[in-house]
Design an enzyme around this catalytic site. Structure first.
Site, PDB file in Angstrom:
ATOM      1  N   TYR A 148     -15.025 -14.552   6.295  1.00  0.00           N
ATOM      2  CA  TYR A 148     -16.260 -14.260   5.540  1.00  0.00           C
ATOM      3  C   TYR A 148     -17.333 -13.691   6.477  1.00  0.00           C
ATOM      4  O   TYR A 148     -18.076 -12.779   6.113  1.00  0.00           O
ATOM      5  CB  TYR A 148     -16.773 -15.523   4.841  1.00  0.00           C
ATOM      6  CG  TYR A 148     -18.123 -15.345   4.187  1.00  0.00           C
ATOM      7  CD1 TYR A 148     -18.331 -14.378   3.201  1.00  0.00           C
ATOM      8  CD2 TYR A 148     -19.207 -16.149   4.554  1.00  0.00           C
ATOM      9  CE1 TYR A 148     -19.581 -14.215   2.606  1.00  0.00           C
ATOM     10  CE2 TYR A 148     -20.449 -15.993   3.960  1.00  0.00           C
ATOM     11  CZ  TYR A 148     -20.632 -15.026   2.986  1.00  0.00           C
ATOM     12  OH  TYR A 148     -21.862 -14.863   2.404  1.00  0.00           O
ATOM     13  N   ARG A 155     -20.473  -5.454   6.049  1.00  0.00           N
ATOM     14  CA  ARG A 155     -21.396  -5.175   4.935  1.00  0.00           C
ATOM     15  C   ARG A 155     -22.792  -4.890   5.474  1.00  0.00           C
ATOM     16  O   ARG A 155     -23.458  -3.934   5.055  1.00  0.00           O
ATOM     17  CB  ARG A 155     -21.388  -6.365   3.972  1.00  0.00           C
ATOM     18  CG  ARG A 155     -22.380  -6.220   2.826  1.00  0.00           C
ATOM     19  CD  ARG A 155     -22.219  -7.304   1.766  1.00  0.00           C
ATOM     20  NE  ARG A 155     -22.356  -8.673   2.264  1.00  0.00           N
ATOM     21  CZ  ARG A 155     -22.410  -9.741   1.479  1.00  0.00           C
ATOM     22  NH1 ARG A 155     -22.336  -9.603   0.152  1.00  0.00           N
ATOM     23  NH2 ARG A 155     -22.516 -10.956   1.995  1.00  0.00           N
ATOM     24  N   TYR A 207     -30.624 -16.220   6.682  1.00  0.00           N
ATOM     25  CA  TYR A 207     -29.875 -17.356   7.222  1.00  0.00           C
ATOM     26  C   TYR A 207     -29.879 -17.293   8.750  1.00  0.00           C
ATOM     27  O   TYR A 207     -29.744 -16.203   9.333  1.00  0.00           O
ATOM     28  CB  TYR A 207     -28.407 -17.304   6.763  1.00  0.00           C
ATOM     29  CG  TYR A 207     -28.099 -17.846   5.384  1.00  0.00           C
ATOM     30  CD1 TYR A 207     -28.995 -18.625   4.664  1.00  0.00           C
ATOM     31  CD2 TYR A 207     -26.853 -17.577   4.804  1.00  0.00           C
ATOM     32  CE1 TYR A 207     -28.661 -19.126   3.407  1.00  0.00           C
ATOM     33  CE2 TYR A 207     -26.513 -18.073   3.543  1.00  0.00           C
ATOM     34  CZ  TYR A 207     -27.423 -18.852   2.853  1.00  0.00           C
ATOM     35  OH  TYR A 207     -27.093 -19.331   1.621  1.00  0.00           O
ATOM     36  N   ARG A 220     -30.882 -13.934  -4.592  1.00  0.00           N
ATOM     37  CA  ARG A 220     -30.381 -15.079  -5.370  1.00  0.00           C
ATOM     38  C   ARG A 220     -30.197 -14.769  -6.852  1.00  0.00           C
ATOM     39  O   ARG A 220     -29.356 -15.362  -7.525  1.00  0.00           O
ATOM     40  CB  ARG A 220     -31.323 -16.277  -5.214  1.00  0.00           C
ATOM     41  CG  ARG A 220     -31.460 -16.773  -3.788  1.00  0.00           C
ATOM     42  CD  ARG A 220     -30.176 -17.398  -3.304  1.00  0.00           C
ATOM     43  NE  ARG A 220     -30.306 -17.857  -1.914  1.00  0.00           N
ATOM     44  CZ  ARG A 220     -29.278 -18.323  -1.214  1.00  0.00           C
ATOM     45  NH1 ARG A 220     -28.070 -18.389  -1.743  1.00  0.00           N
ATOM     46  NH2 ARG A 220     -29.452 -18.715   0.024  1.00  0.00           N
ATOM     47  N   GLU A 327     -18.810 -23.058  -6.778  1.00  0.00           N
ATOM     48  CA  GLU A 327     -19.858 -22.036  -6.787  1.00  0.00           C
ATOM     49  C   GLU A 327     -19.941 -21.508  -8.222  1.00  0.00           C
ATOM     50  O   GLU A 327     -18.917 -21.330  -8.881  1.00  0.00           O
ATOM     51  CB  GLU A 327     -19.514 -20.908  -5.807  1.00  0.00           C
ATOM     52  CG  GLU A 327     -20.567 -19.803  -5.785  1.00  0.00           C
ATOM     53  CD  GLU A 327     -20.335 -18.778  -4.669  1.00  0.00           C
ATOM     54  OE1 GLU A 327     -20.201 -19.186  -3.498  1.00  0.00           O
ATOM     55  OE2 GLU A 327     -20.280 -17.580  -4.985  1.00  0.00           O
TER      56      GLU A 327
END
Ligand code: 3EB
Length: 337
Positions: A148, A155, A207, A220, A327
């Site tokens: 990930y 990305r 983060y 979000r 999730e």
């Protein structure tokens, strides 16, 4: 405003031999096919290779469509469909080779996002509303870094190269699949959405480094307008407070915390887009559960919190932090006629 061009959503459990009422072909922007791959279509299809939980249907198809007719095309590895207002596309890339500059997955993610952004520039749909990322073996550590996190580097690199500010990222999700290519579906438009953050959570694009060398690029939630009506996209949401996973090992508590986070996003969306009146009970949910055995507990918890009639699809998938057991993502459209 022309309500006939608005984005619509249609869900269909494929039962063997059951007659299907489908949206008109010409208006289909694209589709995701859960569990079993779909046959090929004129419109882009994202194959989401995840087992359905609590359903005996062989497949679940989810269509995004508009009453306006769509034009379809392929550019490089992207298959897309566009109305005047909206563009939906799918890109699937194999992980061919790593190099000095990155792992095979990192470079595949970067190539996929470069192709995606080039297409949006060429077609004149600059604003990404929602992206669905499916990453094979997402929690595996390879070359010393969780996959990930490798995906996030690639990305992020493409966002930077196309001068895409991370604080106006799309709503998104990133889930793990057992195998298959890296698969990315996206919905973009001519109009920018409103980006919504969660005051209980650190923005993902901020983060700290403990979650990987490059931050994820998603917001979000996002509120967009189509045909004069508001649409809410809730990104993949989990049991995270600040930037910490909370309730490690407790799937029921994680589910409750996730719903609390989604509740705050709905409130924030209603503040940002006054009069849109989104409610938790009226969203369409997709619920990703790491361990299939947790399905009854997660479903019961959601039904207690949101009511017995909520519209939710449950699937088994890996979540992008190994301590997250569930999730949940959602979208809210005005009620369809
Ligand atoms: C989180 O809050 C959980 O990398 O695009 C949720 C939604 C998550 C999107 C992404 C990741 C992504 O960090 C994981």
């Amino acid at each position: 405003m022309n309500q006939d061009t608005r984005l619509q959503f249609f869900q269909c459990h494929r039962a063997a031999n059951a007659p299907q009422s489908l949206p008109p072909d010409a208006g289909i922007l694209g589709m995701s096919s859960l569990q079993q791959p779909a046959t090929s279509h004129a419109w882009p299809v994202q194959q989401v290779r995840v087992p359905l939980l609590g359903s005996s249907a062989p497949q679940l198809h989810e269509y995004w469509f508009s009453a306006a007719s769509c034009r379809r095309g392929r550019v490089g590895d992207v298959h897309f469909s566009a109305s005047d207002e909206l563009l939906f596309g799918v890109i699937e890339l194999p992980e061919t080779h790593g190099s000095d500059t990155g792992t095979a997955l990192q470079l595949a993610a970067e190539r996929a996002y470069r192709q995606l952004f080039s297409l949006l520039e060429a077609e004149g749909f600059p604003h990404l509303w929602r992206v669905w990322n499916y990453v094979p073996r997402i929690n595996e550590i390879e070359h010393g870094l969780e996959r990930y996190r490798q995906f996030n580097i690639g990305r992020h690199e493409a966002f930077a190269d196309f001068a895409r500010p991370v604080n106006s990222s799309p709503a998104a999700c990133a889930l793990g699949v057992v195998d298959g290519p890296l698969s990315i579906a996206f919905l973009a438009a001519r109009q920018a959405p409103l980006c919504i953050e969660n005051p209980r959570q650190t923005s993902a694009f901020s983060y700290p480094r403990q979650y990987g060398p490059r931050s994820p690029t998603f917001t979000r939630a996002a509120v967009a307008h189509s045909g004069g009506l508001p649409i809410l996209f809730i990104s993949g949401t989990a049991s995270i407070i600040g930037h910490d996973t909370v309730h490690i090992g407790d799937v029921v508590a994680q589910t409750r915390e996730t719903v609390a986070n989604i509740g705050v996003l709905v409130e924030q969306a209603n503040l940002a887009a006054p009069g849109s009146g989104f409610t938790l009970a009226e969203l369409d949910y997709r619920v990703y559960i790491r361990h299939a055995a947790d399905y009854p507990a997660v479903r019961n918890t959601l039904q207690q919190l949101l009511g017995p009639d909520i519209r939710a699809v449950y699937v088994q998938a890996d979540v992008c932090r190994s301590d997250l057991l569930v999730e949940i993502e959602a979208h809210g459209l005005p009620q369809q006629p």
